[in-house]
Design a protein around this motif. Structure first.
Motif, PDB file in Angstrom:
ATOM      1  N   ILE A  52       1.251  -1.583  -0.296  1.00  6.92           N
ATOM      2  CA  ILE A  52      -0.257  -0.509   0.178  1.00  6.92           C
ATOM      3  C   ILE A  52       0.651   0.705   0.471  1.00  6.92           C
ATOM      4  N   SER A 104       0.434   5.303  -0.091  1.00  2.13           N
ATOM      5  CA  SER A 104      -0.259   6.683   0.191  1.00  2.13           C
ATOM      6  C   SER A 104       0.578   7.812  -0.213  1.00  2.13           C
ATOM      7  N   VAL A 157      -0.450  11.829   0.046  1.00  3.63           N
ATOM      8  CA  VAL A 157      -0.984  12.902   0.672  1.00  3.63           C
ATOM      9  C   VAL A 157      -0.579  13.883  -0.060  1.00  3.63           C
ATOM     10  N   LEU A 217      -3.073   4.872  -2.737  1.00  3.58           N
ATOM     11  CA  LEU A 217      -4.057   5.350  -2.136  1.00  3.58           C
ATOM     12  C   LEU A 217      -3.867   6.567  -2.024  1.00  3.58           C
ATOM     13  N   GLU A 257      -4.967  10.170  -0.732  1.00  5.33           N
ATOM     14  CA  GLU A 257      -6.364  10.267   0.489  1.00  5.33           C
ATOM     15  C   GLU A 257      -5.887  12.057   0.914  1.00  5.33           C
ATOM     16  N   ALA A 311      -3.898   7.699   6.222  1.00  8.01           N
ATOM     17  CA  ALA A 311      -3.628   7.016   4.689  1.00  8.01           C
ATOM     18  C   ALA A 311      -2.443   6.184   5.254  1.00  8.01           C
ATOM     19  N   ALA A 363       0.131   2.615   4.890  1.00 10.31           N
ATOM     20  CA  ALA A 363       0.836   2.416   4.238  1.00 10.31           C
ATOM     21  C   ALA A 363       2.002   1.682   4.694  1.00 10.31           C
ATOM     22  N   GLY A 415       4.871   6.072   1.259  1.00 11.30           N
ATOM     23  CA  GLY A 415       4.400   7.025   1.215  1.00 11.30           C
ATOM     24  C   GLY A 415       4.730   8.364   0.571  1.00 11.30           C
ATOM     25  N   GLY A 473       5.988   4.717   5.922  1.00  8.16           N
ATOM     26  CA  GLY A 473       4.759   5.570   6.551  1.00  8.16           C
ATOM     27  C   GLY A 473       4.711   5.633   8.207  1.00  8.16           C
TER      28      GLY A 473
END
Length: 454
Positions: free
Chosen positions: A249, A251, A253, A409, A411, A417, A421, A424, A438
């Motif tokens: 995952i 993320s 942002v 993702l 977000e 998020a 993650a 990220g 993350g």
């Protein structure tokens, strides 16, 4: 006289009503433990490779209960009231509560051992087998303590008023045993277990993929290098470099207008590339049309859900599988979507436009999953939703990762998020300004100040 009996019956049955709820959950746990014993025996005696999906669903069921019970007896209304009435029972209740926490840690270990067993089969079998046997025995002892000591003492010491308060407790955070929503979640997980369990063990034997972990985690899936894209004369993304590995995952942002949605649309093929490259599993996406990207496993859940409002829920799901045709596998997948999102089964004849925002988000995710994505692009899935629905959406994202789907993702809810993650990125005015795990981003002072409000 009959009227008087009718009025008194509920008061007389409060304790029994509450105990029935507890016993019902315990009976379900006993059946799950018996099933685990059968699966363990099948693995060891018959050299049956473990069904990772079934075992993961079982672990989810047990972990779900563990997560709902926090770290102290006061988090459970029954424990709280029994501790007040019977101080000598408090140490046992503390021990039982700690057992939930330890059990959660053991489940994390079991998941890792299961994935390793599946990867190295049969070499990893012995370690996984021993750990699972120890776990099931510890859980049995825990349940016996509750049934043999806690419930009898509660029956003896608690008043009808206590039981009434226990029954009326509905806060899912404070009362995991009696919250209606939590019990409904338990029922759904049990349904999945019964569906996946082989017929020889008393289940329905629903066909399903055995694997849930990504077979080639850590291999690069998506590579973005020097990406530039524009709207007319206005350059929106500036030399963006991003890497996503299989099974992760990741993320992204950033504030409104940072270019997050534009980046997803560029990956999907809806926004042209000015300069730079995007490759998916080594293939240059610049040479692949949007529809072929979907067929190859790149699927987007767009911002604002964008369901087909004039089509039924069922037809929306079918539209998600348009690259696959109308096969028996597609119909099986629709059934899986109804199992994953029970509200969609209930609303399957309704027009999508009649659904609430949260229901539409479930539908948008179900529609995307019908394409059998390998890389799922999620654009602001929590936008405009109530906190309980947001929690459910992020739980689903975690489940999808466990099933081996790679997730990118986007977000604005940075804290959730990044907590989900593996890695990220922070995007500001079209440029990647920070990247890391993350956890690293959550502790980064700039991120905390700008996006976490700390």
């Amino acid at each position: 006289m009959s009227e008087q009996t009718t009025e008194m019956a509920p008061a007389q049955s409060r304790s029994e009503q509450a105990v029935r709820i507890i016993v019902h959950e315990h009976q379900a746990l006993w059946r799950v433990l018996d099933l685990l014993d059968q699966l363990l025996s099948d693995m060891n005696l018959n050299d049956q490779r473990p069904d990772e999906r079934l075992l993961t669903t079982i672990f989810d069921y047990i972990e779900h209960f563990s997560q709902r019970v926090h770290s102290t007896p006061t988090d459970i209304e029954l424990y709280k009231r029994l501790s007040e009435k019977s101080p000598e029972t408090a140490p046992l209740l503390e021990k039982l509560a700690r057992g939930y926490v330890v059990g959660h840690e053991k489940l994390v270990e079991l998941r890792e051992l299961l994935a390793e067993c599946e990867k190295r089969w049969p070499e990893g079998r012995e370690e996984f087998s021993h750990a699972l046997a120890r776990f099931t025995e510890a859980l049995r002892k825990h349940i016996r303590k509750e049934e043999g000591v806690v419930i009898p003492r509660a029956r003896k010491l608690l008043t009808e008023e206590d039981w009434q308060q226990i029954i009326e407790a509905r806060d899912v955070e404070n009362d995991p045993l009696f919250g209606e929503r939590v019990r409904e979640e338990f029922r759904e997980l049990r349904h999945q277990i019964v569906s996946y369990t082989p017929e020889k063990f008393g289940g329905l034997g629903l066909k399903h993929a055995d694997r849930v972990t990504a077979p080639h985690a850590e291999e690069e899936m998506l590579s973005i290098k020097g990406l530039v894209t524009s709207y007319g004369q206005i350059e929106v993304l500036h030399d963006v470099d991003i890497r996503i590995n299989s099974g992760e995952i990741v993320s992204l942002v950033g504030a409104n207008g940072a270019g997050k949605s534009t980046l997803l649309m560029t990956i999907s093929g809806l926004q042209p590339v000015d300069r730079g490259s995007i490759s998916f599993e080594g293939k240059d996406l610049g040479k692949i049309s949007t529809d072929r990207r979907v067929a190859q496993g790149i699927v987007q859940v767009p911002e604002g859900r964008q369901v087909f409002k004039d089509l039924s829920v069922h037809d929306n799901l079918l539209m998600g599988a348009y690259t696959r045709g109308r096969t028996s596998e597609v119909m099986d997948d629709i059934e899986r979507m109804y199992t994953r999102f029970p509200i969609l089964r209930q609303k399957h004849h309704n027009l999508a436009g009649e659904l609430s925002g949260g229901q539409q988000q479930m539908l948008a995710m179900g529609r995307a999953l019908m394409a059998r994505p390998r890389l799922l692009l999620l654009d602001e899935p929590s936008m405009g939703l109530a906190p309980l629905i947001v929690e459910e959406i992020f739980n689903i994202v975690k489940e999808l990762k466990k099933e081996g789907i790679t997730i990118f993702l986007v977000e604005q809810n940075a804290s959730q998020a990044l907590a989900l993650a593996d890695r990220g990125y922070v995007l500001e005015t079209g440029k990647v300004v920070i990247e890391g795990t993350g956890r690293e981003l959550l502790s980064n002072e700039k991120v905390r100040e700008a996006y976490l409000g700390m």
